[in-house]
Design a protein around this motif. Structure first.
Motif, PDB file in Angstrom:
ATOM      1  N   ARG A 105     -23.514 -65.228  52.570  1.00 54.83           N
ATOM      2  CA  ARG A 105     -22.247 -65.568  53.492  1.00 54.83           C
ATOM      3  C   ARG A 105     -22.627 -64.780  54.953  1.00 54.83           C
ATOM      4  NH1 ARG A 105     -19.106 -70.251  53.274  1.00 54.83           N
ATOM      5  NH2 ARG A 105     -18.664 -69.871  51.119  1.00 54.83           N
ATOM      6  N   THR A 106     -23.124 -65.724  56.021  1.00 55.03           N
ATOM      7  CA  THR A 106     -23.964 -64.285  57.127  1.00 55.03           C
ATOM      8  C   THR A 106     -21.928 -63.893  57.701  1.00 55.03           C
ATOM      9  OG1 THR A 106     -23.294 -66.446  58.730  1.00 55.03           O
ATOM     10  CG2 THR A 106     -25.535 -65.755  57.505  1.00 55.03           C
ATOM     11  N   TYR A 107     -22.167 -62.205  58.346  1.00 50.14           N
ATOM     12  CA  TYR A 107     -21.085 -62.007  58.323  1.00 50.14           C
ATOM     13  C   TYR A 107     -21.231 -61.494  60.786  1.00 50.14           C
ATOM     14  CZ  TYR A 107     -23.687 -57.594  57.445  1.00 50.14           C
ATOM     15  OH  TYR A 107     -24.413 -56.755  56.795  1.00 50.14           O
ATOM     16  N   GLY A 108     -20.383 -61.028  61.541  1.00 47.43           N
ATOM     17  CA  GLY A 108     -20.978 -60.292  62.382  1.00 47.43           C
ATOM     18  C   GLY A 108     -20.301 -59.285  62.194  1.00 47.43           C
ATOM     19  N   LEU A 109     -20.833 -58.576  63.057  1.00 44.18           N
ATOM     20  CA  LEU A 109     -20.634 -56.573  62.457  1.00 44.18           C
ATOM     21  C   LEU A 109     -20.523 -56.473  64.821  1.00 44.18           C
ATOM     22  CD1 LEU A 109     -20.383 -54.026  61.682  1.00 44.18           C
ATOM     23  CD2 LEU A 109     -23.486 -53.744  62.552  1.00 44.18           C
ATOM     24  N   THR A 110     -19.364 -55.689  64.487  1.00 42.22           N
ATOM     25  CA  THR A 110     -18.793 -55.153  66.131  1.00 42.22           C
ATOM     26  C   THR A 110     -18.507 -53.877  65.748  1.00 42.22           C
ATOM     27  OG1 THR A 110     -16.417 -55.627  65.612  1.00 42.22           O
ATOM     28  CG2 THR A 110     -17.671 -57.021  66.932  1.00 42.22           C
ATOM     29  N   GLY A 111     -18.377 -53.281  66.540  1.00 44.24           N
ATOM     30  CA  GLY A 111     -18.218 -51.479  67.148  1.00 44.24           C
ATOM     31  C   GLY A 111     -19.423 -50.822  67.100  1.00 44.24           C
ATOM     32  N   THR A 112     -20.550 -51.441  68.091  1.00 47.33           N
ATOM     33  CA  THR A 112     -21.805 -50.773  68.291  1.00 47.33           C
ATOM     34  C   THR A 112     -22.264 -50.691  69.335  1.00 47.33           C
ATOM     35  OG1 THR A 112     -22.976 -52.859  67.983  1.00 47.33           O
ATOM     36  CG2 THR A 112     -22.376 -52.210  65.515  1.00 47.33           C
ATOM     37  N   GLY A 113     -21.753 -50.662  70.399  1.00 54.70           N
ATOM     38  CA  GLY A 113     -20.921 -50.096  71.274  1.00 54.70           C
ATOM     39  C   GLY A 113     -21.394 -48.439  71.744  1.00 54.70           C
ATOM     40  N   ALA A 114     -21.775 -47.653  72.975  1.00 44.61           N
ATOM     41  CA  ALA A 114     -21.631 -46.475  73.197  1.00 44.61           C
ATOM     42  C   ALA A 114     -20.273 -46.347  72.960  1.00 44.61           C
ATOM     43  CB  ALA A 114     -22.227 -46.442  74.155  1.00 44.61           C
ATOM     44  N   PHE A 115     -20.039 -44.665  73.069  1.00 41.80           N
ATOM     45  CA  PHE A 115     -18.944 -44.332  72.584  1.00 41.80           C
ATOM     46  C   PHE A 115     -18.891 -43.357  73.521  1.00 41.80           C
ATOM     47  CE2 PHE A 115     -19.305 -44.993  68.810  1.00 41.80           C
ATOM     48  CZ  PHE A 115     -18.826 -43.755  67.925  1.00 41.80           C
ATOM     49  N   ASP A 116     -18.059 -41.976  73.585  1.00 38.46           N
ATOM     50  CA  ASP A 116     -17.931 -40.562  73.875  1.00 38.46           C
ATOM     51  C   ASP A 116     -17.116 -39.660  72.520  1.00 38.46           C
ATOM     52  OD1 ASP A 116     -18.763 -40.602  76.415  1.00 38.46           O
ATOM     53  OD2 ASP A 116     -16.537 -40.690  76.605  1.00 38.46           O
ATOM     54  N   LEU A 117     -17.802 -38.361  72.415  1.00 33.80           N
ATOM     55  CA  LEU A 117     -17.948 -37.420  71.455  1.00 33.80           C
ATOM     56  C   LEU A 117     -17.432 -36.480  71.932  1.00 33.80           C
ATOM     57  CD1 LEU A 117     -21.398 -37.663  69.436  1.00 33.80           C
ATOM     58  CD2 LEU A 117     -19.653 -38.691  68.890  1.00 33.80           C
TER      59      LEU A 117
END
Length: 182
Positions: A105-117
């Motif tokens: 099966r194929t899947y989508g992946l999210t949460g890969t955007g820039a964020f602050d440390l």
């Protein structure tokens, strides 16, 4: 005689109408059968195996910007510096996640955007841009065949910029990845 003829005609007409009504009601119901089907698949899940660690980096000593890069495709010495005068003091390591679910099966992946440390004990931040790659195969496709177990290992890295004015300290943030069947 006319009366008898009228009675017989009326009786014949009534019988004819009764026969028509019976014929009209002969097909008053019908039925058909259909198939009911359901496909049950394994749930999709993602597990963190290792955190992303950039190790220790000395900030630039001159007015310059250095980009600190952690290449997720490299198992050994994945951290490098681009530009400026920052120096790697201790190597880091790429992060690792495992996606499990229904094979093929194929899947989508999210949460890969820039964020602050954010610096521990302070409010200073540096912007981190993650990079996620598949250990094998195409990112977003589980191994295996339908209705069997499937997996895909993901490696995480990324980059951030530092300058000679970046406040020293331990900077942390949370890389939150979400997977969803397509």
């Amino acid at each position: 005689m006319n009366t008898l003829r009228n009675i017989l005609a009326a009786a014949g007409a009534a019988a004819l109408m009764a026969g028509m009504a019976t014929a009209a009601n002969a097909q008053s119901t019908a039925s058909a059968n259909g198939t009911v089907a359901a496909s049950i698949i394994q749930p999709i899940a993602i597990t963190k195996n290792n955190d992303v660690s950039f190790g220790t980096v000395a900030r630039p000593n001159t007015a310059s910007t250095s980009t600190v890069v952690l290449d997720p495709e490299l198992a050994a010495s994945p951290v490098s510096i681009s530009g400026g005068t920052a120096v790697i003091q201790a190597q880091g390591s790429r992060g690792q996640f495992t996606v499990t679910g229904d094979g093929g099966r194929t899947y989508g992946l999210t949460g890969t955007g820039a964020f602050d440390l954010t610096r521990a004990g302070g409010t200073e931040t540096i912007e981190f841009t993650p990079e996620i790659v598949a250990a094998a195969g195409t990112l977003g496709t589980l191994s295996g065949t339908a209705f069997g177990a499937g997996t895909q290992v993901l490696y995480a890295g990324g980059e951030f910029d530092i300058t000679n004015t970046t406040v020293p300290g331990a900077y942390t943030g949370t890389l939150s990845l979400t997977v969803t069947y397509n």
